[in-house]
Scaffold this motif. Sequence first.
Motif: not given
Length: 620
Positions: A382-384, A427-430, A444-448, A451-457
């Motif tokens: 669940f998102m926070r 917990s910041d839902c971002k 993944w960065q989640i905006g309004c 949804q953007k891939l920030e980094e693949a580790l």
Amino acid sequence: MESQISPKAEVAELELEAVIGFNGHVPSGLKCHPDQEHVVYPLGCTILIQAINTHEQNFLHGHGNNVSCLTISKSGIYIASGQVTFMGFKADIILWDYKKRELIARLSLHKGKIEALAFSPNDLYLVSLGGPDDGSVVVWSIAKRDAICGSPAAGLNVGNATTVIFSRCRDEMFVTAGNGTIRVWELDLPNRKIWPTECLTGQMKRIVMSVTMADDDSFFYLGTTTGDILKMNPRTKLLADTGPAKDKFSLGVSAIKCLKMGGLLVGSGAGLLVFCKSPSYKPIKKIQLQGGITSIALRGEGHQFFVGTEESHIYRVTFTDFKETLIATCHCEAVQDIVFPFGTAELFATCAKKDIRVWHTLSNRELLRITVPNMTCHGIDFMRDGKSIISAWDDGKIRAFAPETGRLMYVINNAHRIGVTAIATTSDCKRIISGGGEGEVRVWQIGCQTQKLEEALKEHKSSVSCIRVKKNNEECVTASTDGTCIIWDLVRLRRNQMILANTLFQCVCYHPEEFQIITSGTDRKIAYWEVFDGTVIRELEGSLSGSINGMDITLEGVYFVTGGNDHLVKVWDYNEGEVTHVGVGHSGNITRVRISPGNQYIVSVSADGAILRWKYPSAS
């Protein structure tokens, strides 16, 4: 609790509060008790007695393996249940006292599996049918709790007998049927013998799936795999009629029941429920249900009845309007994950195979079902803010759904190459952190709207099994089946620390103070690690047999729980490293376990589709 007397005190038992589960694959496993107030049905090695109106549950524990058949005596005094066991071993039949909810006797003779059971009309005898490796029919005296006599169930040139039914009027006559065999048996008590008579069906060769006896013993009816019904006369042993001539029941007549008012209720393997009459067997009333019908249980005379299906649905149907009400449902596949929303124990979500379900905790009611056909969901969170359920799927996609409506909010395509195997949110839902079958961890960065891939580790060499995020969202830990756990810096997006062990890690938790993590997996060890430098602080023997697949820790960090392939839920004292409570009730491998926010419950889920809710031991 006793556990405070001394460190090695007796381990207390966890109290089982509720079970969500029904094994719809047991032929006529769902029964309605003659008191008309309770339904009785199997789930794994447990038998559930559930009040129809209040939904209060009682459990009968005693079988060491899955229950394969179940019957209730006409008086309602006794329940008998049979189980499967390993090849060559004796399979037990247990005789239960219904009122006291306790075991009266264990009857052991058959090998491998108990195929079917039936009580005689006056509670004098119980007849049991052994499975394919056993092939014998045995009559037991209920008063003496002992076998009277036995015999091979079927002749030499036919297949196995799979069903048995007693006469409704006489304690000395019963019928067995199966693959090419229909026999009427007479019990000769003075000589301790049973005498079979083969029924004649002429040219017809049939495999019988289900059987029912008329109230006055005038006829018995057999449902077959070919989708027709045979009506036999038990006195003459001759075929009275057969039908339907056209439009046979698709996938066989898997359940059949005679009604006092005349006519038959027929359930098919394709989920069709029909009321019909001999000799045409044409549907007079019919409804389509979900999943092949395996049980029809009459309440009283059958003015109302219950139907159980292979998809683990239990329906209540009123005869007059012939409309169904779904009264119980559960997963019929292995449950992969369970999660509570932040800060509330009122509801929780589970996922199994193609669906995600949201449950109301106290009433065990399903509030929402989200289905993605032909896919498997491996993990959920669940998102926070409670506005979305994030889910990981084997087609490599991350899907987000609205928890109230189940509406698909967004999809991240091609999130991972070999399926998404684990997921967590910040917990910041971002941000969403996901793990894949190929071992990559992706942020993944989640905006309004985006949804953007920030980094693949890319560090793990094998699938990621569990992800936990630190409270401040600046760090997370991922467990993998490659024998490593990696602590990641989520600010610099790189590895901080790596933990190595000779195991397939299945689960990991941060201690709430976050300077330690605990891990477990296939080596059955529970290990405590220092987050700062990745050194092991201590190791505990987590289980005597099988992998540990799920763990969760209380918000205070004083206790944690584990569950795994030994089917036990264990509560541990974190500092002492001792088990304080054990929960016995699962019959499948436990896949995940969670402590509810506020420490009211422990919820554990297993590979047989069951969800068990335990009372959190408050005295600890």
